[in-house]
Design an enzyme around this catalytic site. Structure first.
Site, short mmCIF file in Angstrom:
data_model
loop_
_atom_site.label_atom_id
_atom_site.label_comp_id
_atom_site.label_asym_id
_atom_site.label_seq_id
_atom_site.Cartn_x
_atom_site.Cartn_y
_atom_site.Cartn_z
N HIS A 46 0.84 -1.21 0.00
CA HIS A 46 0.00 0.00 0.00
C HIS A 46 0.87 1.26 0.00
O HIS A 46 0.61 2.20 -0.75
CB HIS A 46 -0.92 -0.01 1.23
CG HIS A 46 -1.61 1.29 1.49
ND1 HIS A 46 -2.52 1.85 0.61
CD2 HIS A 46 -1.51 2.17 2.53
CE1 HIS A 46 -2.96 3.01 1.11
NE2 HIS A 46 -2.35 3.22 2.27
N GLU A 74 1.36 6.39 12.63
CA GLU A 74 0.03 5.94 13.07
C GLU A 74 -0.01 4.46 13.41
O GLU A 74 -0.66 4.05 14.37
CB GLU A 74 -0.99 6.26 11.98
CG GLU A 74 -2.43 6.10 12.39
CD GLU A 74 -3.38 6.52 11.27
OE1 GLU A 74 -4.38 5.82 11.07
OE2 GLU A 74 -3.11 7.54 10.60
N ASP A 75 0.73 3.66 12.62
CA ASP A 75 0.53 2.20 12.70
C ASP A 75 1.75 1.39 13.13
O ASP A 75 1.71 0.16 13.10
CB ASP A 75 0.07 1.67 11.33
CG ASP A 75 -1.32 2.16 10.96
OD1 ASP A 75 -2.06 2.55 11.87
OD2 ASP A 75 -1.65 2.17 9.76
#
Length: 480
Positions: A46, A74-75
């Site tokens: 992605h 964020e992840d």
């Protein structure tokens, strides 16, 4: 996409050293190493896809690096301090701009959505590249939406159609807007989508010959003008045809401009010369001509639009523009963003072109209620515009549905504050009455007059609402 492919594409338009891009690729790959997408693929696919979209936009190195790492903060477990040290403030701020706030901090999903949009818009007001990264991120997510549950598909598609697609249009990135709309439409209304897709494909096959004959006729006549040009076919995206059918309550067969052509030339003078030639060959449809070169749209879009009667009896829309206008119509604000590409690539008037966007985003910061923020945001994203004239002939572009009070504030905040009435086409008119394109509006003012609280329920534009709220707050008539 492989790293070599990304670098090759980037080097086609930039001479920058790609070492930082190569490092960003590896850093993101390592940071997401144990993560998978809903499809089962490694998550980094992605990140690479988002970077590829940004390279297609011909964005600068920092934007592409941020695209590769847009989900790192964020992840993953990478800390903000570590990230800033590794990549510097510029890339850090871009990634931070697209990073969501923890949803747990909010009492409802509406509030979380509004605050995340507010945060992103604030970051975008400082640096437009934030929203370009976010659009690339959303575009790839929509392309791979089939791997999620139906509930998530509907939720994400609704947000995309109501916020991301209009935002892409507002920024002038039309091919992204069209793809986001069609993908959302596919999940939100699958039966209507499939039915219309089948009709469009069948219809276009039938009309392809007609359009090709029309193109040949145009090129034959234009060939004798000695004006440099090229002719392209144009097809409306499926969702825009669907919207037109709904709006005009027409069946698909009665939609006139589902197909058309574009004539691309080298300069503005030749745009008008080609328009004259086209109108001398084919009968123009009354009221179909619009000049977006003399009065560009707020999203930088410029082109001449006209519809003519083809020899077959069908109506075909023609758009005439320069190569530069065509590039802008494809990539919008992204086409004007040339950070470190040297003087030849830099847009000297970029700040001027982005002022309206920054100002609009600053106005939106003024809204305290999450629901009011989102609703105002959606209203101002609507790009159907009307053009209203002052008695002296100055023209102001406003969103469709705007009224004389919006117009007063569009002229100047002082005019809006002192407004007590309006004349439209020399007749007294209500301040909340909708204006239409071509109206001549005269604002009547009185010294020492002041905005009223009920005006907040009348105005449609964020700018007018922001000025009224500011005045009322300063005079103790509105609480923060």
């Amino acid at each position: 996409m492989q790293l070599e492919d990304l670098l090759k594409k980037f080097r086609e338009y930039s001479a920058e050293d790609t070492a930082k891009l190569e490092y960003a690729w590896q850093f993101s790959l390592d940071a997401h190493t144990d993560q998978k997408r809903a499809s089962g693929e490694i998550y980094f696919i992605h990140c690479a896809a988002v970077a590829e979209i940004l390279v297609d936009f011909k964005m600068d190195l920092e934007t592409i690096a941020a695209g590769l790492m847009h989900d790192v903060l964020e992840d993953t477990t990478v800390s903000r301090d570590t990230f800033r040290k590794e990549f510097g403030s510029e890339i850090y701020e871009l990634v931070l701009g697209v990073t969501k706030i923890e949803t747990l901090k909010f009492s409802s999903r509406d509030e979380a959505q509004a605050e995340n949009w507010r945060k992103m818009i604030l970051a975008t007001a400082k640096d437009i590249r934030v929203i370009v990264i976010k659009l690339a991120d959303r575009l790839h997510n929509m392309r791979t939406l089939n791997f999620l549950t139906q509930e998530k598909q509907l939720e994400i598609s609704h947000e995309t159609l109501s916020l991301y697609a209009p935002l892409a249009q507002r920024l002038g990135i039309f091919h992204v807007k069209s793809e986001l709309e069609d993908l959302s439409f596919k999940y939100l209304h699958p039966d209507e989508y499939q039915d219309l897709l089948a009709k469009v494909q069948l219809h276009f096959v039938k009309r392809e010959k007609l359009l090709e004959e029309f193109k040949q006729g145009v090129e034959k006549h234009l060939g004798g003008t000695q004006i440099p040009h090229r002719v392209l076919s144009r097809a409306k995206n499926i969702y825009s045809i669907y919207r037109k059918m709904q709006k005009q309550n027409l069946p698909f067969e009665d939609i006139q401009d589902a197909l058309g052509i574009r004539i691309i030339t080298d300069n503005i003078i030749n745009c008008y010369a080609l328009l004259g030639t086209v109108h001398s060959i084919f009968k123009p449809v009354t009221g179909s001509f619009t000049d977006y070169i003399a009065v560009p749209k707020m999203n930088l879009y410029r082109s001449l639009h006209t519809s003519v009667m083809a020899p077959s009896g069908e109506i075909i829309e023609i758009q005439i523009r320069t190569e530069e206008m065509h590039h802008t119509s494809e990539y919008g604000i992204a086409a004007h963003w040339r950070y470190k590409l040297g003087a030849s690539g830099a847009d000297q008037h970029l700040d001027e072109k982005l002022n309206w966007l920054r100002q609009w985003m600053e106005w939106l910061q003024d809204l305290s209620s999450p629901r009011e923020f989102i609703e105002s945001f959606k209203t101002d994203l609507e790009l159907d515009q009307i053009f209203i004239f002052t008695p002296k002939g100055d023209v102001k572009a406003l969103p469709a549905g705007s009224n004389p009070l919006d117009f007063a504030y569009a002229i100047h905040s002082d005019i809006g504050d002192a407004c007590i009435g309006a004349k439209v086409n020399n007749k007294m008119a209500k301040l909340d009455g909708p204006l239409k394109s071509g109206d001549i509006c005269e604002i009547i003012t009185r010294r020492n007059s002041a905005p009223k609280k009920d005006w907040l329920g009348i105005v449609k534009t964020a700018g007018a609402r922001s000025h009224i709220r500011k005045y009322l707050r300063e005079h103790g008539q509105l609480e923060d």
